[in-house]
Design an enzyme around this catalytic site. Sequence first.
Site, mmCIF file in Angstrom:
data_model
loop_
_atom_site.group_PDB
_atom_site.id
_atom_site.type_symbol
_atom_site.label_atom_id
_atom_site.label_comp_id
_atom_site.label_asym_id
_atom_site.label_seq_id
_atom_site.Cartn_x
_atom_site.Cartn_y
_atom_site.Cartn_z
ATOM 1 N N SER A 65 0.904 -1.311 -0.145
ATOM 2 C CA SER A 65 -0.019 0.157 0.022
ATOM 3 C C SER A 65 0.864 1.098 -0.062
ATOM 4 C CB SER A 65 -1.179 -0.064 1.032
ATOM 5 O OG SER A 65 -2.111 0.996 0.594
ATOM 6 N N HIS A 110 3.349 14.846 5.000
ATOM 7 C CA HIS A 110 3.514 16.290 4.719
ATOM 8 C C HIS A 110 4.306 16.889 5.965
ATOM 9 C CE1 HIS A 110 0.920 15.155 1.548
ATOM 10 N NE2 HIS A 110 0.386 14.475 2.202
ATOM 11 N N CYS A 143 -2.009 -3.289 3.482
ATOM 12 C CA CYS A 143 -3.049 -4.220 3.330
ATOM 13 C C CYS A 143 -2.749 -5.624 4.111
ATOM 14 C CB CYS A 143 -3.363 -4.278 1.664
ATOM 15 S SG CYS A 143 -2.492 -4.975 0.995
#
Length: 120
Positions: A67, A72, A87
């Site tokens: 995944s 940020h 996942c």
Amino acid sequence: MNQIPYSPGLHKLVTLEVAKLDTLTSSQDFITFSEGLLLKYELEKVGISVHDFDNDSFTIAICLKESHICIHTWPEFQQLTLDVYLCNYLQDNTQKVKDITADYITYFEAVVLKDFEINR
């Protein structure tokens, strides 16, 4: 027919407060640390996208076969947002998601402001 319940995976979303501003402005150091985590947790990188902003903040998305990991940073607010999702296709990766997130919190020497866990 009795069907076994399936959970696609755990998605952790955290907002962290960070006093060491250099960790919020060095995308290359974050990438180097992340590469080590990928080896440690036996994750397979599919690709990476990096953008460094004029104020030295950065955004990075590491696409994994399992995944993704995304970050940020906002050095002007001494904060970052991080999301880690793996996942459960071949195995339950729940603990691995928690451990990876904890490793990042340690790396940033961060205080957790928000911590969400979403079972997909």
